[in-house]
Design a protein around this motif. Structure first.
Motif, PDB file in Angstrom:
ATOM      1  N   LEU A  77      63.783  53.590  42.852  1.00 53.82           N
ATOM      2  CA  LEU A  77      63.353  53.904  41.498  1.00 53.82           C
ATOM      3  C   LEU A  77      61.946  54.482  41.597  1.00 53.82           C
ATOM      4  O   LEU A  77      61.040  53.839  42.124  1.00 53.82           O
ATOM      5  CB  LEU A  77      63.351  52.609  40.677  1.00 53.82           C
ATOM      6  CG  LEU A  77      62.926  52.678  39.215  1.00 53.82           C
ATOM      7  CD1 LEU A  77      63.845  53.597  38.425  1.00 53.82           C
ATOM      8  CD2 LEU A  77      62.956  51.275  38.609  1.00 53.82           C
ATOM      9  N   SER A 132      65.876  57.718  39.339  1.00 55.12           N
ATOM     10  CA  SER A 132      66.538  56.620  40.047  1.00 55.12           C
ATOM     11  C   SER A 132      67.709  57.189  40.819  1.00 55.12           C
ATOM     12  O   SER A 132      68.602  57.803  40.238  1.00 55.12           O
ATOM     13  CB  SER A 132      67.011  55.577  39.041  1.00 55.12           C
ATOM     14  OG  SER A 132      67.741  54.573  39.715  1.00 55.12           O
ATOM     15  N   LEU A 144      65.662  52.426  29.355  1.00 53.44           N
ATOM     16  CA  LEU A 144      64.209  52.437  29.167  1.00 53.44           C
ATOM     17  C   LEU A 144      63.815  51.742  27.870  1.00 53.44           C
ATOM     18  O   LEU A 144      64.437  51.969  26.828  1.00 53.44           O
ATOM     19  CB  LEU A 144      63.690  53.883  29.109  1.00 53.44           C
ATOM     20  CG  LEU A 144      63.551  54.610  30.427  1.00 53.44           C
ATOM     21  CD1 LEU A 144      64.874  55.234  30.840  1.00 53.44           C
ATOM     22  CD2 LEU A 144      62.479  55.669  30.347  1.00 53.44           C
ATOM     23  N   ILE A 164      64.171  47.498  38.904  1.00 55.28           N
ATOM     24  CA  ILE A 164      63.387  47.364  37.676  1.00 55.28           C
ATOM     25  C   ILE A 164      61.953  47.813  37.918  1.00 55.28           C
ATOM     26  O   ILE A 164      61.415  47.667  39.009  1.00 55.28           O
ATOM     27  CB  ILE A 164      63.377  45.926  37.103  1.00 55.28           C
ATOM     28  CG1 ILE A 164      62.809  44.938  38.118  1.00 55.28           C
ATOM     29  CG2 ILE A 164      64.758  45.482  36.660  1.00 55.28           C
ATOM     30  CD1 ILE A 164      62.521  43.576  37.514  1.00 55.28           C
ATOM     31  N   ALA A 165      61.371  48.392  36.879  1.00 56.05           N
ATOM     32  CA  ALA A 165      59.938  48.702  36.889  1.00 56.05           C
ATOM     33  C   ALA A 165      59.318  47.918  35.743  1.00 56.05           C
ATOM     34  O   ALA A 165      59.814  47.954  34.612  1.00 56.05           O
ATOM     35  CB  ALA A 165      59.719  50.195  36.692  1.00 56.05           C
ATOM     36  N   GLY A 175      56.482  51.221  29.921  1.00 55.76           N
ATOM     37  CA  GLY A 175      57.442  50.194  29.544  1.00 55.76           C
ATOM     38  C   GLY A 175      58.329  49.725  30.682  1.00 55.76           C
ATOM     39  O   GLY A 175      58.235  50.185  31.814  1.00 55.76           O
ATOM     40  N   VAL A 211      61.670  49.455  32.755  1.00 58.50           N
ATOM     41  CA  VAL A 211      62.767  50.348  33.128  1.00 58.50           C
ATOM     42  C   VAL A 211      63.765  49.545  33.949  1.00 58.50           C
ATOM     43  O   VAL A 211      63.359  48.787  34.842  1.00 58.50           O
ATOM     44  CB  VAL A 211      62.260  51.544  33.977  1.00 58.50           C
ATOM     45  CG1 VAL A 211      63.424  52.439  34.388  1.00 58.50           C
ATOM     46  CG2 VAL A 211      61.203  52.351  33.226  1.00 58.50           C
ATOM     47  N   SER A 216      67.387  50.065  36.101  1.00 56.39           N
ATOM     48  CA  SER A 216      68.411  50.979  36.608  1.00 56.39           C
ATOM     49  C   SER A 216      69.421  50.172  37.411  1.00 56.39           C
ATOM     50  O   SER A 216      69.048  49.498  38.371  1.00 56.39           O
ATOM     51  CB  SER A 216      67.759  52.040  37.487  1.00 56.39           C
ATOM     52  OG  SER A 216      68.754  52.854  38.070  1.00 56.39           O
TER      53      SER A 216
END
Lengths: 347, 347
Positions: free
Chosen positions: A55, A142, B57, B98-99, B138, B140, B142
């Motif tokens: 990502l 991603s 998102l 994840i972010a 924010g 994120v 995936s």
């Protein structure tokens, strides 16, 4: 509120990941390897499929003020292919999800995809799906890559044995120095937008940063030579960090030699110019996407004359620890630094 | 600058995706299906693997002011499992990237993962990898899901034939009405933070929005009954939009009947309260994650008494077009609306 609040910085990115992974269970027999290597390994008849995902976020992993979209698309694919290579597998398919804000023109998105398609052609892979959505902030990419290898030929981090030889491909530290140069030119440009960036003498290192190439060539050559490494990783976080992974998962130690570490002259000169120790750049610079692997001594003869594989040390007993022998013949303990993506991260 | 600049809004999200997909080539024989269905299909011996991915998102796909992190984690998995179900496959593995920004506490990330792990247990799948990184803005998420099905039993959008029966599971429009209620309560709360949200009478529709369940139960039941649908999708963008996909890819038309469309009383009442047409909600409301599929008439007897499968119409010749017969026995042309994620999108 009486609820406990622990800041991510207190336990660090790796601490957080460890804490999350503790709770993950494997339920299926055909999940041959879950979390903990460059890619997961799934049973698929007489083959295994390997799966990896990355990502990438604008402002964290890339900076559009100097990363051209075409290069960025290529790199986003290459970093995943590098993980497939690190399993000794051949990449076959990728999914590509992107989130873009309205400030992007259609032509910009097409430039990004042109880079992705160029990488798909270069690595001979299919783009099989994905998701395209809008973003309220920056660009998000991603990618998930799927590869394949004959069952039993996949290479984990855990197979290194005492006396194995430690190999690395190409040269190291270039991507880090490229980043330093690009960041400096960006600052100059921000201070005075009329200044032209001075990049001509740094094309090798900036190229390493902006458009790295996964070492699939080496994987194909190892196949042709009949060599299956005993352990392997790609150098995404830095050589020292990757060696630590091999040592931890293979329960071994390692000794490497400073004078064997491959560094390009431009990387060396740029490090000196930036008042950085070139060897530190080699040990801890990330994003080179070279391969580090161990081979059984019996295979040494097959690789000995390879122009782009360097033999930097050997595997030792776990209790012997992890050392680098310097040019002055002093053994210094290796430290894993790795990349830190959380600002304020303490680990 | 003389370069051409086309705004994304000019060609729309679907227009952009079409333009990007045009340039994608399939190179490998074992890529049985690339882009264009709920999931890609890969050869894996006597089985096929199906692969799907979603990128979510904050601020676009979810709003943390009313989506609890545990539910969000569950939903992020469920929407991918729903795509696996839509291929008639059994999900086996997921990767989770994840972010997160530093404003999240470790406990918040753990709550998100608790939802992901609860979904992994509910759907009997393994979390096999992923990526955890920081975000400057924010949250994120995936997720890529991989499933499996016996070769030849996978179901595409393209297999519907004239006279097949059109089926949908559960009821539709609930997730859209749940979103309306949550958005209204959020506005009330923003105007006066001391107001308690009034959600008690809307638990069904808000539940449909916040924690949808992929219909794996139906996939297992179809297996037990020996029914392989001729075409199938999950209802993520809205029933009309999904029927359009079946018609386009199967080269058929469709006639559905308003009085057969399944709608829950709470969805109906909420739509009326919001001055919305309940049937429009059923046709165009997204995110219900029910299944819409077509079956051969010979299989009707096997499903006829199923309490949660509704027979809403039949497949016609392509030139007959796409129609809904209203309660007043008028045939009105169906319009695909679908979800639009790009603000200012014209399609």
């Amino acid at each position: 509120m009486s609820e406990k609040r622990t800041e991510i910085g207190e336990i660090g990115e790796f601490g957080l990941i460890d804490r999350l992974n503790e709770k993950i269970k494997v339920r299926h027999e055909d999940t041959l390897k879950g979390i903990g290597d460059d890619a997961a390994v799934l049973d698929a008849g007489d083959k295994v499929k390997v799966v990896t995902t990355d990502l990438l976020l604008e402002g964290v992993h890339f900076d559009l003020s100097y990363a051209p979209l075409h290069h960025l698309g290529f790199k986003a694919v290459a970093v995943n292919i590098s993980d497939i290579a690190a399993m000794n597998a051949i990449p076959k398919q990728i999914t590509v999800s992107i989130a873009i804000s309205n400030r992007f023109a259609v032509e910009a998105v097409e430039a990004l995809y042109a880079g992705i398609n160029a990488a798909a052609e270069h690595y001979n892979i299919d783009v099989i799906g994905g998701d395209t959505t809008s973003s309220r902030s920056g660009l998000v990419i991603s990618i998930t890559a799927i590869g394949e290898v004959e069952k039993g030929k996949e290479v984990y981090r855990s197979g290194a044995k005492e006396n194995d030889i430690v190999c690395v491909t190409g040269d190291l530290g270039g991507a880090l120095m490229g980043l330093q140069v690009l960041e400096r030119e960006k600052e100059v440009f921000m201070a005075n937008p009329n200044m032209q960036p001075q990049l001509d003498q740094y094309t090798l290192v900036t190229g390493r940063q902006l458009k790295p190439d996964a070492r699939m060539d080496i994987i194909h050559e190892l196949r042709e030579l009949g060599v299956v490494p005993t352990s392997m990783l790609d150098v995404s976080d830095g050589l020292a960090s990757e060696l630590f992974h091999i040592c931890k998962q293979s329960k071994v130690g390692v000794t490497i030699y400073e004078d064997k570490l491959p560094i390009d002259k431009q990387t060396y000169d740029t490090a000196v110019e930036f008042n950085m120790d070139p060897i530190t750049c080699v040990l801890n610079g990330g994003e080179d996407y070279e391969l580090v692997f161990t081979i059984d001594q019996k295979d040494f003869g097959k690789l000995e004359k390879h122009p782009d594989i360097h033999f930097i040390g050997h595997v030792t007993k776990e209790e012997s620890g992890k050392f680098m022998v310097t040019k002055s013949e002093t053994a210094v303990e290796l430290k894993a630094q790795g990349w830190v993506h959380f600002p304020g991260d303490s680990k």
